[in-house]
Write a protein that holds these residues in place. Structure first.
Motif, mmCIF file in Angstrom:
data_model
loop_
_atom_site.group_PDB
_atom_site.id
_atom_site.type_symbol
_atom_site.label_atom_id
_atom_site.label_comp_id
_atom_site.label_asym_id
_atom_site.label_seq_id
_atom_site.Cartn_x
_atom_site.Cartn_y
_atom_site.Cartn_z
ATOM 1 N N VAL A 259 39.686 -22.139 -48.275
ATOM 2 C CA VAL A 259 40.709 -23.044 -47.754
ATOM 3 C C VAL A 259 40.186 -24.465 -47.898
ATOM 4 N N VAL A 260 40.999 -25.342 -48.472
ATOM 5 C CA VAL A 260 40.600 -26.736 -48.693
ATOM 6 C C VAL A 260 41.591 -27.656 -47.984
ATOM 7 N N LEU A 261 41.057 -28.594 -47.217
ATOM 8 C CA LEU A 261 41.872 -29.670 -46.646
ATOM 9 C C LEU A 261 41.479 -30.960 -47.338
ATOM 10 N N VAL A 262 42.451 -31.644 -47.928
ATOM 11 C CA VAL A 262 42.208 -32.966 -48.508
ATOM 12 C C VAL A 262 42.882 -33.990 -47.603
ATOM 13 N N LEU A 263 42.056 -34.851 -47.013
ATOM 14 C CA LEU A 263 42.567 -35.928 -46.173
ATOM 15 C C LEU A 263 42.807 -37.156 -47.042
ATOM 16 N N GLY A 264 44.069 -37.524 -47.196
ATOM 17 C CA GLY A 264 44.398 -38.713 -47.964
ATOM 18 C C GLY A 264 44.243 -39.964 -47.128
ATOM 19 N N PRO A 398 31.219 -15.669 -48.975
ATOM 20 C CA PRO A 398 32.560 -15.250 -49.412
ATOM 21 C C PRO A 398 33.685 -16.077 -48.781
ATOM 22 N N LYS A 399 33.488 -16.536 -47.552
ATOM 23 C CA LYS A 399 34.520 -17.292 -46.834
ATOM 24 C C LYS A 399 34.108 -18.758 -46.764
ATOM 25 N N LYS A 400 34.989 -19.639 -47.226
ATOM 26 C CA LYS A 400 34.636 -21.057 -47.296
ATOM 27 C C LYS A 400 35.777 -21.931 -46.796
ATOM 28 N N LEU A 401 35.419 -22.941 -46.012
ATOM 29 C CA LEU A 401 36.333 -24.020 -45.654
ATOM 30 C C LEU A 401 35.728 -25.312 -46.176
ATOM 31 N N ILE A 402 36.495 -26.079 -46.937
ATOM 32 C CA ILE A 402 35.995 -27.314 -47.538
ATOM 33 C C ILE A 402 36.955 -28.449 -47.180
ATOM 34 N N VAL A 403 36.414 -29.492 -46.554
ATOM 35 C CA VAL A 403 37.196 -30.695 -46.250
ATOM 36 C C VAL A 403 36.781 -31.790 -47.227
ATOM 37 N N LEU A 404 37.751 -32.369 -47.917
ATOM 38 C CA LEU A 404 37.511 -33.504 -48.805
ATOM 39 C C LEU A 404 38.191 -34.724 -48.189
ATOM 40 N N HIS A 405 37.385 -35.663 -47.731
ATOM 41 C CA HIS A 405 37.939 -36.883 -47.120
ATOM 42 C C HIS A 405 37.879 -37.995 -48.159
ATOM 43 N N THR A 406 39.033 -38.385 -48.663
ATOM 44 C CA THR A 406 39.098 -39.324 -49.784
ATOM 45 C C THR A 406 39.289 -40.759 -49.304
ATOM 46 N N LEU A 407 39.058 -41.693 -50.220
ATOM 47 C CA LEU A 407 39.330 -43.104 -49.951
ATOM 48 C C LEU A 407 40.727 -43.474 -50.413
ATOM 49 N N GLY A 408 41.334 -42.622 -51.230
ATOM 50 C CA GLY A 408 42.741 -42.706 -51.581
ATOM 51 C C GLY A 408 43.222 -44.065 -52.025
ATOM 52 N N SER A 409 44.132 -44.644 -51.231
ATOM 53 C CA SER A 409 44.749 -45.925 -51.584
ATOM 54 C C SER A 409 44.396 -47.009 -50.578
ATOM 55 N N HIS A 410 43.207 -46.935 -50.027
ATOM 56 C CA HIS A 410 42.770 -47.976 -49.094
ATOM 57 C C HIS A 410 42.602 -49.288 -49.857
ATOM 58 N N SER A 473 41.126 -15.835 -53.310
ATOM 59 C CA SER A 473 42.308 -16.379 -52.655
ATOM 60 C C SER A 473 41.998 -17.829 -52.268
ATOM 61 N N ALA A 474 42.879 -18.752 -52.635
ATOM 62 C CA ALA A 474 42.626 -20.174 -52.374
ATOM 63 C C ALA A 474 43.919 -20.859 -51.951
ATOM 64 N N ALA A 475 43.786 -21.741 -50.976
ATOM 65 C CA ALA A 475 44.924 -22.552 -50.535
ATOM 66 C C ALA A 475 44.416 -23.951 -50.222
ATOM 67 N N MET A 476 45.255 -24.940 -50.478
ATOM 68 C CA MET A 476 44.875 -26.333 -50.248
ATOM 69 C C MET A 476 46.006 -27.068 -49.550
ATOM 70 N N LEU A 477 45.659 -27.765 -48.484
ATOM 71 C CA LEU A 477 46.608 -28.632 -47.786
ATOM 72 C C LEU A 477 46.183 -30.072 -48.001
ATOM 73 N N TYR A 478 47.113 -30.892 -48.496
ATOM 74 C CA TYR A 478 46.881 -32.340 -48.604
ATOM 75 C C TYR A 478 47.779 -33.034 -47.598
ATOM 76 N N VAL A 479 47.216 -33.978 -46.850
ATOM 77 C CA VAL A 479 48.014 -34.809 -45.950
ATOM 78 C C VAL A 479 47.335 -36.168 -45.834
#
Length: 602
Positions: A259-264, A398-410, A473-479
């Motif tokens: 599961v990946v969370l991308v923080l925009g 086998p089980k992974k949670l990855i948070v990607l905190h981006t600089l985006g459009s700052h 199995s992979a899922a990604m939430l971007y917000v």
């Protein structure tokens, strides 16, 4: 004075001069140095102080070891990122293991090692010169005069720090009368004493920021700031140290799952072509299968340090302005459920704007802050997160949670992407420190903002491609944490913090792999059903746990838009109080959010 020209003396003095010249490197690059005269004055006084206190260079030269060894890093950061070593960089050093440092530097490690050996040799040679000479000793009566003056300045500075400084008298008599009133009230100090503020004429004409920028003595102040920040982080962490969710997967197994969370960052909903924008800012994401845009997501507050905690924890929207939170984030819930967790960030780890997020980041098993720049200066592009992402996916867990905190459009938008993404012109690309309050640059500012969204599209598509490369199995939430106001129409506002719809309405989407669809077909069905439902960042915590079917005793599936139990709730935003977003009008071209009823108090 002829003795100063002797080789040993000249070498030592020129070495000290070279150290002191570091803050002025930007001048050689055609850039200004803030408070340059203050920095110069501070360095002169500081050198006089240590020389007077220790009498001879050989006695204080030991204290210069950190400044010598940190010198290459300081110069590198000034040249490439427009700033020196900060508490954030000290935090990176504290959090990074030798193995991670080796992976990050790669082949550069040998160049770094050679430079450090050369600097160490320089210090040894200067120390030898300092020991060999006694003619640079300060032993006459002027030394005591200097120490007396320094003690006086230190006392004035300490008094002003403790009891405040009376403001400078205004020009007009009326203004003077109103300004003098509060100044005449004695200030209460931390010591419990009550004394009048220091007269303005007696104020030491030095700003603390100028002292921090000085070299080598400013390094000490940065170290103190870092120590205080670490203590503050520890105190915040202590508040929630014993908190447990009691979380576990409803159907626990050993099947690989990611599961990946991308923080925009600072991303605006209506500038995504995925959401109907006329410019094609999402040419790659628009081609992705299994990508479901969420068309109506609002954030409660338009500031990263306040909005991110609401996204990743159960902190209610109407508590987002309050400091700290007694619960942990979804990262700890995933750990309890047997997932290995990563927090990979291209943001800043330490500082008054970043601490609340850093507290939650420290819950992860692996923490990496990779940005050597700042928000407002040159910084790493978000693609720096690709390599640690690949390392995380290659981990045997086998089980992974990855948070990607981006600089985006700052801001500065043009510094968030390489030149190859400078598509819409004229832009701000290559312009150092543009004046964002200048309405004349409105076209360039907007073009650069769209270019940053175009880069975000490429970045996110690369993350998805990397996830596709595995068979799990992979899922990604971007917000995004919040949006931006961009001189829209006749609106004379830019950036965020202006209570506008442009800042509260944020882009968000979910992508899932074929394997995820097979594992959780009901969740994918609910995702499609709720893609146009009014949502808030308060829903993200509950949805992220539901995404991996993680349950805990008091969970609230009615807040997860992947659940059949989902129910709509009131969405409050920080606009002139807590305004009901769905009961608001949007005023003028700025589209300020105005509650039709009276907003709830903050």
């Amino acid at each position: 004075m002829r003795f100063l020209l002797r080789p040993a003396h000249l070498f030592l003095l020129l070495s000290y001069l070279a150290l002191s010249a570091v803050p002025f490197i930007p001048l050689a690059m055609g850039k200004p140095v803030p408070e340059a005269w203050q920095v110069l004055g501070i360095e002169i006084v500081a050198w006089a102080a240590v020389w007077a206190l220790f009498k001879r260079p050989a006695r204080f030269h030991w204290f210069l070891i950190p400044a010598f060894m940190a010198l290459p890093t300081e110069i590198y950061l000034i040249v490439f990122y427009g700033q020196g070593i900060s508490t954030h960089h000290l935090g990176i050093l504290a959090e990074t293991s030798p193995r991670e440092a080796m992976e990050f530097l790669g082949r550069k490690v040998w160049s770094m090692l050679a430079i450090m050996i050369a600097v160490a040799a320089w210090w040894v040679l200067t120390f030898r010169a300092a020991r060999q000479t006694r003619e640079l000793d300060w032993h006459d009566s002027s030394r005591w005069v200097a120490m007396g003056l320094l003690a006086l300045f230190a006392a004035l500075g300490a008094y002003g720090w403790e009891f405040g400084v009376k403001p400078e008298a205004p020009v007009s008599a009326a203004a003077s009368a109103s300004a003098d009133k509060p100044a005449s009230v004695p200030a209460a100090s931390a010591t419990g004493w009550t004394l009048p503020p220091l007269p303005h004429w007696a104020k030491v004409p030095v700003e603390f920021d100028a002292f921090i920028r000085s070299w080598p003595f400013g390094l000490m102040a940065r170290g103190i700031d870092f120590y205080k920040e670490r203590r503050y982080l520890a105190e915040l962490d202590e508040r929630s140290s014993r908190f447990r969710f009691g979380a576990q997967q409803a159907s626990a197994d050993t099947a690989p799952e990611v599961v990946v969370l991308v923080l925009g960052e600072s991303s605006r909903y209506d500038r995504w072509s995925l959401n109907g924008y006329k410019r094609e800012t999402n040419p790659l994401l628009s081609q992705e299968e299994n990508l479901v845009p969420l068309s109506d997501v609002v954030t409660s507050v338009a500031a990263t340090r306040l909005s991110v905690p609401v996204i990743i924890s159960r902190k209610p929207a109407m508590q987002s302005l309050k400091d700290g939170f007694t619960e942990k984030s979804f990262v700890s819930a995933y750990k309890e459920a047997g997932f290995k967790t990563w927090w990979l960030s291209n943001q800043i780890s330490f500082g008054k704007f970043d601490t609340p997020v850093s507290v939650f980041a420290k819950e992860a098993d692996v923490i990496q802050f990779l940005n050597l720049g700042t928000f407002n200066n040159n910084s790493n592009f978000d693609e720096i997160l690709f390599e640690p992402l690949r390392h995380a996916l290659a981990d045997p867990s086998p089980k992974k949670l990855i948070v990607l905190h981006t600089l985006g459009s700052h801001w500065n938008y043009s510094q968030r992407h390489p030149q190859s993404f400078d598509k819409w012109k004229p832009s701000l690309f290559g312009i150092d420190k543009p004046v964002y309050t200048d309405l004349d640059i409105k076209p360039q500012l907007n073009n650069s903002y769209d270019n940053s969204i175009l880069y975000t599209d490429w970045f996110l598509s690369q993350v998805i491609a990397t996830l596709k490369g595995g068979e799990q199995s992979a899922a990604m939430l971007y917000v995004a944490d919040h949006g931006q106001t961009l001189y829209d129409g006749s609106c004379r506002l830019a950036f965020h913090g202006h209570n506008t719809q442009f800042e509260f309405h944020v882009p968000a989407f979910v992508w899932y792999s074929g394997q995820y669809l097979e594992r959780y077909p009901d969740k994918v069905e609910q995702l499609a059903r709720h893609r146009k439902t009014p949502l808030a960042t308060e829903n993200m915590f509950h949805t992220l746990l539901d995404m991996a079917d993680i349950r805990y005793p008091d969970d609230r599936l009615e807040w997860s838009f992947l659940s059949a139990q989902f129910k709509r709730h009131k969405r409050y935003v920080d606009s002139y109080g807590w305004s009901n977003y769905d009961n608001s009008t949007f005023r003028g071209d700025c589209r300020e959010v105005i509650d039709k009823d009276k907003p709830l108090p903050r």
